[in-house]
Design a protein around this motif. Structure first.
Motif, PDB file in Angstrom:
ATOM      1  N   PHE A 325       0.824  -1.187  -0.107  1.00 50.98           N
ATOM      2  CA  PHE A 325       0.091  -0.075   0.028  1.00 50.98           C
ATOM      3  C   PHE A 325       0.867   1.216  -0.043  1.00 50.98           C
ATOM      4  CE2 PHE A 325      -1.910   2.949   3.278  1.00 50.98           C
ATOM      5  CZ  PHE A 325      -2.856   3.578   2.319  1.00 50.98           C
ATOM      6  N   LEU A 326       1.809   1.373   0.887  1.00 48.24           N
ATOM      7  CA  LEU A 326       2.578   2.356   0.883  1.00 48.24           C
ATOM      8  C   LEU A 326       3.624   2.700  -0.363  1.00 48.24           C
ATOM      9  CD1 LEU A 326       4.115   2.462   4.756  1.00 48.24           C
ATOM     10  CD2 LEU A 326       1.946   3.686   3.794  1.00 48.24           C
ATOM     11  N   ARG A 327       3.908   1.554  -0.953  1.00 46.88           N
ATOM     12  CA  ARG A 327       4.662   1.813  -2.061  1.00 46.88           C
ATOM     13  C   ARG A 327       4.047   2.042  -3.472  1.00 46.88           C
ATOM     14  NH1 ARG A 327       8.836  -3.824  -1.506  1.00 46.88           N
ATOM     15  NH2 ARG A 327      10.304  -2.675  -0.031  1.00 46.88           N
ATOM     16  N   ASP A 328       2.695   2.030  -3.460  1.00 43.21           N
ATOM     17  CA  ASP A 328       2.229   2.634  -4.581  1.00 43.21           C
ATOM     18  C   ASP A 328       2.114   4.208  -4.359  1.00 43.21           C
ATOM     19  OD1 ASP A 328       0.002   3.777  -6.194  1.00 43.21           O
ATOM     20  OD2 ASP A 328      -1.433   1.950  -5.982  1.00 43.21           O
ATOM     21  N   PRO A 329       2.470   5.122  -5.309  1.00 45.29           N
ATOM     22  CA  PRO A 329       2.710   6.306  -5.396  1.00 45.29           C
ATOM     23  C   PRO A 329       1.314   7.181  -4.984  1.00 45.29           C
ATOM     24  CG  PRO A 329       3.870   5.392  -7.252  1.00 45.29           C
ATOM     25  CD  PRO A 329       2.932   4.055  -6.647  1.00 45.29           C
ATOM     26  N   LEU A 335       2.716   7.701   3.808  1.00 46.66           N
ATOM     27  CA  LEU A 335       4.192   7.389   4.523  1.00 46.66           C
ATOM     28  C   LEU A 335       4.323   7.826   5.734  1.00 46.66           C
ATOM     29  CD1 LEU A 335       6.078   7.787   1.119  1.00 46.66           C
ATOM     30  CD2 LEU A 335       5.792   5.844   2.135  1.00 46.66           C
ATOM     31  N   PRO A 336       5.327   7.178   6.609  1.00 43.50           N
ATOM     32  CA  PRO A 336       5.389   7.624   7.886  1.00 43.50           C
ATOM     33  C   PRO A 336       5.519   8.868   8.183  1.00 43.50           C
ATOM     34  CG  PRO A 336       6.349   5.398   7.589  1.00 43.50           C
ATOM     35  CD  PRO A 336       5.900   5.999   6.428  1.00 43.50           C
ATOM     36  N   ALA A 337       6.585   9.712   7.459  1.00 44.16           N
ATOM     37  CA  ALA A 337       7.094  10.820   7.777  1.00 44.16           C
ATOM     38  C   ALA A 337       5.923  11.681   7.413  1.00 44.16           C
ATOM     39  CB  ALA A 337       8.233  11.332   7.324  1.00 44.16           C
ATOM     40  N   ALA A 338       5.234  11.651   6.259  1.00 39.71           N
ATOM     41  CA  ALA A 338       4.354  12.561   5.840  1.00 39.71           C
ATOM     42  C   ALA A 338       3.188  12.635   6.553  1.00 39.71           C
ATOM     43  CB  ALA A 338       3.958  12.190   4.234  1.00 39.71           C
ATOM     44  N   ALA A 339       2.688  11.251   7.015  1.00 40.21           N
ATOM     45  CA  ALA A 339       1.504  11.253   7.580  1.00 40.21           C
ATOM     46  C   ALA A 339       1.573  11.865   9.232  1.00 40.21           C
ATOM     47  CB  ALA A 339       0.932   9.770   7.901  1.00 40.21           C
ATOM     48  N   ARG A 340       2.606  11.633  10.019  1.00 38.93           N
ATOM     49  CA  ARG A 340       3.020  12.123  11.067  1.00 38.93           C
ATOM     50  C   ARG A 340       3.116  13.731  11.110  1.00 38.93           C
ATOM     51  NH1 ARG A 340       7.980   8.217  11.927  1.00 38.93           N
ATOM     52  NH2 ARG A 340       7.225   6.489  12.178  1.00 38.93           N
ATOM     53  N   ALA A 341       3.697  14.331   9.934  1.00 38.30           N
ATOM     54  CA  ALA A 341       3.887  15.642   9.847  1.00 38.30           C
ATOM     55  C   ALA A 341       2.650  16.285   9.563  1.00 38.30           C
ATOM     56  CB  ALA A 341       4.759  15.779   8.635  1.00 38.30           C
ATOM     57  N   TYR A 350       2.750   6.451  14.536  1.00 35.77           N
ATOM     58  CA  TYR A 350       2.348   5.990  13.663  1.00 35.77           C
ATOM     59  C   TYR A 350       3.431   5.047  13.012  1.00 35.77           C
ATOM     60  CZ  TYR A 350       0.592   5.411   8.481  1.00 35.77           C
ATOM     61  OH  TYR A 350       0.525   5.213   7.230  1.00 35.77           O
ATOM     62  N   LEU A 351       3.180   3.674  12.684  1.00 39.07           N
ATOM     63  CA  LEU A 351       4.197   2.814  11.792  1.00 39.07           C
ATOM     64  C   LEU A 351       5.707   2.930  12.417  1.00 39.07           C
ATOM     65  CD1 LEU A 351       3.252   3.072   8.416  1.00 39.07           C
ATOM     66  CD2 LEU A 351       2.766   1.466   9.779  1.00 39.07           C
ATOM     67  N   GLU A 352       5.801   3.127  13.806  1.00 42.22           N
ATOM     68  CA  GLU A 352       7.068   3.301  14.395  1.00 42.22           C
ATOM     69  C   GLU A 352       8.045   1.990  14.147  1.00 42.22           C
ATOM     70  OE1 GLU A 352       8.785   3.549  19.015  1.00 42.22           O
ATOM     71  OE2 GLU A 352       6.705   2.976  18.822  1.00 42.22           O
ATOM     72  N   GLY A 353       9.085   2.215  13.894  1.00 37.77           N
ATOM     73  CA  GLY A 353      10.216   1.366  13.197  1.00 37.77           C
ATOM     74  C   GLY A 353      10.414   1.242  11.738  1.00 37.77           C
ATOM     75  N   TRP A 354       9.271   1.855  10.902  1.00 40.21           N
ATOM     76  CA  TRP A 354       9.312   1.772   9.509  1.00 40.21           C
ATOM     77  C   TRP A 354      10.404   2.786   9.097  1.00 40.21           C
ATOM     78  CZ3 TRP A 354       5.548  -0.534   5.945  1.00 40.21           C
ATOM     79  CH2 TRP A 354       4.952  -1.603   6.463  1.00 40.21           C
ATOM     80  N   SER A 355      10.988   2.581   8.005  1.00 42.85           N
ATOM     81  CA  SER A 355      11.902   3.399   7.273  1.00 42.85           C
ATOM     82  C   SER A 355      11.302   3.730   5.868  1.00 42.85           C
ATOM     83  CB  SER A 355      13.260   2.890   7.157  1.00 42.85           C
ATOM     84  OG  SER A 355      14.163   3.776   6.393  1.00 42.85           O
ATOM     85  N   GLY A 356      10.668   4.842   5.869  1.00 41.89           N
ATOM     86  CA  GLY A 356       9.823   5.210   4.517  1.00 41.89           C
ATOM     87  C   GLY A 356       8.605   4.114   4.369  1.00 41.89           C
ATOM     88  N   PRO A 357       8.719   3.760   3.162  1.00 45.29           N
ATOM     89  CA  PRO A 357       7.672   2.523   2.739  1.00 45.29           C
ATOM     90  C   PRO A 357       8.239   1.035   3.138  1.00 45.29           C
ATOM     91  CG  PRO A 357       9.041   2.925   0.803  1.00 45.29           C
ATOM     92  CD  PRO A 357       9.408   3.963   2.047  1.00 45.29           C
ATOM     93  N   ASP A 358       9.231   0.777   3.950  1.00 50.41           N
ATOM     94  CA  ASP A 358      10.067  -0.361   4.316  1.00 50.41           C
ATOM     95  C   ASP A 358       9.721  -0.638   5.581  1.00 50.41           C
ATOM     96  OD1 ASP A 358      11.021  -0.802   1.904  1.00 50.41           O
ATOM     97  OD2 ASP A 358      12.688   0.487   2.266  1.00 50.41           O
ATOM     98  N   CYS A 359       9.211  -2.028   6.050  1.00 44.87           N
ATOM     99  CA  CYS A 359       8.861  -2.361   7.419  1.00 44.87           C
ATOM    100  C   CYS A 359      10.141  -2.768   8.054  1.00 44.87           C
ATOM    101  CB  CYS A 359       7.582  -3.305   7.413  1.00 44.87           C
ATOM    102  SG  CYS A 359       8.196  -4.941   6.373  1.00 44.87           S
TER     103      CYS A 359
END
Length: 499
Positions: A325-329, A335-341, A350-359
């Motif tokens: 889902f996150l890798r779909d443009p 994406l974690p940073a955008a959604a948190r911002a 939100y999605l703590e521990g993720w790096s961008g779209p990577d779990c």
């Protein structure tokens, strides 16, 4: 073809059972396990091990166990068998498996016998004494799969490897408790082993190999939704035969066990085959593969009432599925940073521990957690469009009917007793989907592992089912998140859809 029966005149067995404890719960069925196995080992129609070659230890001390195992290993020129039934304990610091003694406690590991000590004696008897050519270790205790893989707590902790040149058969995976069903004569695992040996297995070779026994045990325990065994075979140890196959001999039917096994070879965490031999897959139902494309959630039709049938996700949505889902443009805002911002649909967890779209590495088949009500609904809308099936969150009422699975009374106690629930009293940490057996509707993790985000009659988010850190008494509670944007490390979600 099957190997030859281990020569009973050149083999030894040590059967260890600890059924009564001063600090832990008693397991009366263990005494029955040991007694019946002793009878079967001595029966000439089964194996024919005479009394002097089969040592039975009940309520034994650490020293008595190690001496008996050492003597048996040195005294057997063909095969030595070591069986243990009782409580299994895990050292809280090293993650090592310990075998409980009558006076063991659940905290201090020094009150129990380290499996590594027993393994060391099997490999290297003291004083340069000889060691048996072939070895079989059978462990019927909680967390017994640690004897195969260890409990990996970090990169600096090495696994407790299995006995080289041997077959190690365990009642459970490293993350699972063994089961002693109330009212049954034997424990769940040993009871099936005894049944197979007593009756034989039609269509199997005579004698029965350890690999064949493992496959039959797995099938029988799966059918009963009970904890599943694991097996590690080094060199050709899977061909070791301890028992004659009464049914196979009667039918005079042989099966070529050198053909591709029904249970695929297992790989290590690094993806390579375990060194020195085949290791059976972990005792679990693997993550769902169904749907229009591999990797999409698998939906199960569930008749909730005579007139209402819905589709529910067989398991919670996984990290790998949410990653797609996150890798779909088109989903960049999630994406974690955008959604948190943005701060409008998720909180800072939100999605703590993720790096961008990577779990996080190694978490692909774990339920995705730390998602909000809005994030879950966004995933479902996206996945539904691609699967061609409109998806939504389940209602709390649908969740409750699916969890009950047509049962009456205190149905949840059945799930706890059958080892279907990952809660504070079982494993106590997030596990992959399918690590614990599904309920009678073939739906997994409805109780335990992660709370499911559902909706109430007003469409507001509620949480059902408890999680890996939830006490048993609270698994059936219904909680309300503090807000729709709340993200918690023990909360996930599954799909639902109308028929």
């Amino acid at each position: 073809m099957a190997g030859a029966l281990s020569d009973p005149t050149r083999s030894r067995a040590v059967l260890i059972g600890t059924h009564a404890y001063t600090e832990l719960d008693d397991i009366p069925a263990v005494a029955n396990n040991v007694g019946r196995l002793r009878e079967l080992c001595g029966d000439p129609a089964v194996w024919g091990l005479d009394g002097e070659r089969c040592t039975v230890l009940r309520q034994a001390s650490r020293e008595a166990i190690l001496k008996a195992v050492e003597d048996a290993t040195a005294g057997a020129s063909d095969t030595v068998v070591v069986y243990y039934a009782g409580h299994g304990l895990v050292d809280p610091h090293s993650g090592e498996l310990h075998l409980a003694l009558p006076w063991s406690r659940s905290g201090p590991s020094y009150t129990a016998l380290r499996y590594e000590e027993l393994r060391s004696v099997l490999l290297h008897p003291s004083g340069g004494r000889p060691t048996a050519r072939r070895k079989v270790v059978i462990l019927d205790c909680c967390w017994s799969g640690l004897a195969l893989d260890g409990l990996m707590r970090g990169p600096d902790v090495a696994p407790a490897v299995a006995v080289e040149g041997a077959c190690v058969l365990t009642a459970t995976a490293a993350t699972r408790q063994a089961l002693a069903p109330p009212g049954e004569t034997y424990t769940a695992f040993t009871g099936e082993l005894i049944r197979l040996v007593e009756a034989g297995v039609p269509g199997r070779s005579d004698p029965l190999s350890m690999s064949a026994l493992f496959e039959e045990l797995t099938a029988a325990l799966t059918a009963k939704s009970r904890p599943l065994p694991q097996q590690s075979t080094r060199q050709t140890a899977g061909e070791i035969c301890l028992f004659r196959n009464r049914a196979g001999a009667a039918a005079a039917q042989r099966v070529d066990e050198d053909a591709a096994p029904r249970v695929a070879a297992r790989t290590t965490a690094e993806g390579a085959a375990a060194s020195g031999g085949r290791v059976a897959p972990p005792a679990r139902v693997r993550r769902p593969d169904g749907g229009p494309e591999a990797g999409w959630p698998q939906l199960v039709p569930v008749a909730l009432t005579e007139t209402l049938t819905v589709r529910l996700g067989r398991y919670p949505v996984t990290h790998a599925q949410f990653r797609a889902f996150l890798r779909d443009p088109e989903n960049g805002r999630w994406l974690p940073a955008a959604a948190r911002a943005a701060g409008t649909d998720v909180d800072d967890n939100y999605l703590e521990g993720w790096s961008g779209p990577d779990c996080p590495a190694g978490r692909e088949d774990h339920p995705v957690v730390a998602v909000s009500f809005s994030a879950a609904r966004a995933y479902l809308a996206w996945a539904g469009r691609r699967m061609g099936v409109p998806l939504r969150l389940p209602t709390a009422a649908e969740w409750a009917l699916a969890a009950r699975a047509g049962r009456t009374g205190e149905w949840w106690r059945e799930d706890l007793a059958a080892g279907r629930v990952n809660f504070r009293g079982s494993h106590g940490a997030l596990t992959p989907v399918g690590e614990f057996p599904p309920n009678p509707y073939n739906i997994g993790d409805l109780l335990g592992n992660v709370w499911d985000i559902c909706v109430d009659d007003r469409g507001a988010p509620v949480l059902r089912g408890g999680a890996f850190d939830t006490p048993a008494a609270r698994l059936r509670e219904q909680l309300s998140p503090r807000s729709p944007v709340e993200c918690r490390g023990n909360v996930g979600f599954r799909c639902a859809g109308d028929m």
